[in-house]
Enzyme design. Structure first.
Site, PDB file in Angstrom:
ATOM      1  N   SER A   1      -2.644 -12.329   4.751  1.00 21.60           N
ATOM      2  CA  SER A   1      -3.267 -12.198   3.434  1.00 21.60           C
ATOM      3  C   SER A   1      -2.331 -12.715   2.345  1.00 21.60           C
ATOM      4  O   SER A   1      -2.791 -13.153   1.289  1.00 21.60           O
ATOM      5  CB  SER A   1      -3.662 -10.752   3.148  1.00 21.60           C
ATOM      6  OG  SER A   1      -2.536  -9.972   2.806  1.00 21.60           O
TER       7      SER A   1
ATOM      8  N   LYS B   1       0.797  -1.219   0.000  1.00 26.29           N
ATOM      9  CA  LYS B   1       0.000   0.000   0.000  1.00 26.29           C
ATOM     10  C   LYS B   1       0.833   1.274   0.000  1.00 26.29           C
ATOM     11  O   LYS B   1       0.284   2.359  -0.204  1.00 26.29           O
ATOM     12  CB  LYS B   1      -0.954  -0.001   1.201  1.00 26.29           C
ATOM     13  CG  LYS B   1      -1.956  -1.126   1.155  1.00 26.29           C
ATOM     14  CD  LYS B   1      -2.879  -0.998  -0.036  1.00 26.29           C
ATOM     15  CE  LYS B   1      -3.999  -2.018   0.072  1.00 26.29           C
ATOM     16  NZ  LYS B   1      -5.062  -1.733  -0.883  1.00 26.29           N
TER      17      LYS B   1
END
Lengths: 93, 315
Positions: B261, B44
């Site tokens: 994840s 991110k």
């Protein structure tokens, strides 16, 4: 052939509170059609008037989203589980 | 190599590592793109920097400006690091049920945390951020779910990096989330090699959808719609917490320490590898394992860890 269909909380009132219903059908389109016929309160919530999947409704056969399989023509059997899941924002965004 | 001028210049150019020894199919190679190597610790950092630079170019960010963003962690952390360096203030709308480390990292960078109900997940954080942004027009709302700089960061960065390191790629697997990674990398790779297949991995929505009052409360990220996500993706599959944690541990077994994840994306890559005759699968390991130590993901009893994961946003 009856396929188990898991309903999201938001659709359970339309099915007398059941979370899983057994629905006849050989494809996802047939299953959703039978589901709406059996529980008329769901009519228009799953398929649009044009007969395509409502944009905020995701339908899975086992773990896979049918939009990326054969859509409403995706075959199902009684060994599969169909899940109807509303679209939500997910993930570590 | 000359020294970097700023920590921000370290964002991107992450390594691809071969994890094929875990492939279920000897004719399918699997490579992990280690996004945890970014300075803020996750993939991110890329959209965070792209969105801020985009807003700067557009004149939306005055010195000392205040930003607001909904985030379950990583985008907020990336933004917080960059805001610290550039002198902006940041408010992050964070669901209450994220790992303690995500919260600690936001705090150490100086971001202000605004809590949103955990039961509403990312949906609830998005809703609250939109409301607060509307009420406070002087705050800059970058809105990662609707900001085209998000997929563009991957179209211009992540995608070309994968193509340069691994032009043999046949399948690309990543978590869905905002859809920025899949859309940006996916569009780039398909332009170079149209037969590349895109697989989206998502966590089970579980109780997060229970709060919906009706189906029209559903949410599809605007960037997904604007970039033709439905046409671009080839497969979307759910990976549950048990598979996610098991594959996180198997990656650990070969020395790859990454977040939960990433284990989910690896599980998706493994499923893909088991369903194709041959090929090269590249998946995104979105962050390192550091932020999940408190969950006991590697050392705890697997049943306990899975049970806890069901109530925490780990994806």
């Amino acid at each position: 052939m009856a396929v188990p269909v898991r309903l999201p909380t938001v659709l359970r009132p339309a099915a007398g509170g059941q979370s899983v219903v057994a629905i006849e059908g050989e494809t996802i389109g047939e299953v959703l059609g039978s589901l709406q016929a059996e529980y008329p309160a769901m009519s228009g919530q799953l398929l649009t008037n044009e007969g395509v999947l409502h944009r905020f409704v995701n339908v899975y056969v086992n773990d896979d989203d049918v939009r990326y399989l054969d859509k409403l023509d995706t075959p199902v059997s009684d060994a599969d589980t169909v899940s109807i899941i509303p679209a939500v924002a997910g993930g570590a965004a | 190599m000359p020294p970097y001028r700023s920590i921000i210049d370290l964002i991107g150019n992450t390594p691809l590592v071969d994890v094929s020894q875990l492939s279920p199919n000897p004719r399918v190679a699997i490579f992990a793109k280690l996004e945890g190597q970014n300075p803020g610790g996750s993939v991110k950092d890329r959209p965070a920097l792209a969105m801020i630079e985009d807003a700067e170019k557009a004149g939306r960010l005055e010195p000392g400006a205040t930003l607001i963003e909904p985030s379950s962690g990583n985008t907020g952390i990336g933004l917080a690091m960059i805001c610290r360096v550039k002198g902006y203030r940041l408010k992050v709308v964070l669901p209450t049920n994220v790992s303690v480390e995500r919260r600690q990292l936001l705090e150490l960078w100086g971001a202000e945390i605004i809590e949103s109900p955990g039961a509403e997940g990312s949906n609830g954080a998005v809703r609250l951020a939109r409301k607060l942004a509307a009420e406070n027009p002087e705050w800059v709302f970058l809105y990662q779910y609707g900001n085209d700089a998000n997929p563009r960061a991957h179209y211009e960065g992540t995608g070309p990096e994968i193509w340069k390191d691994c032009p043999e790629v046949t399948h690309f697997v990543a978590g869905l989330g905002t859809s920025g990674t899949l859309l940006g990398v996916g569009r780039f790779l398909k332009e170079k090699k149209p037969e590349v297949q895109l697989w989206a991995v998502e966590p089970p929505s579980g109780e997060l959808v229970d709060g919906l009052r009706n189906l029209d409360d559903g949410y599809i990220p605007p960037i997904f719609l604007a970039n033709g996500g439905d046409e671009l993706l080839d497969r979307k599959t759910v990976v549950g917490p048990r598979d996610s944690i098991e594959w996180t541990r198997r990656l650990r077994d070969i020395g790859v320490f990454c977040g939960i994840s990433s284990g989910a994306a690896m599980a998706g890559a493994v499923k893909c590898a088991s369903q194709i005759a041959d090929g090269v699968v590249v998946f995104v390991a979105a962050d390192g394992g550091w932020k999940y130590l408190s969950t006991g993901a590697w050392t705890g009893d697997i049943d306990d860890v899975v049970e806890r994961a069901k109530s925490v946003i780990y994806f």
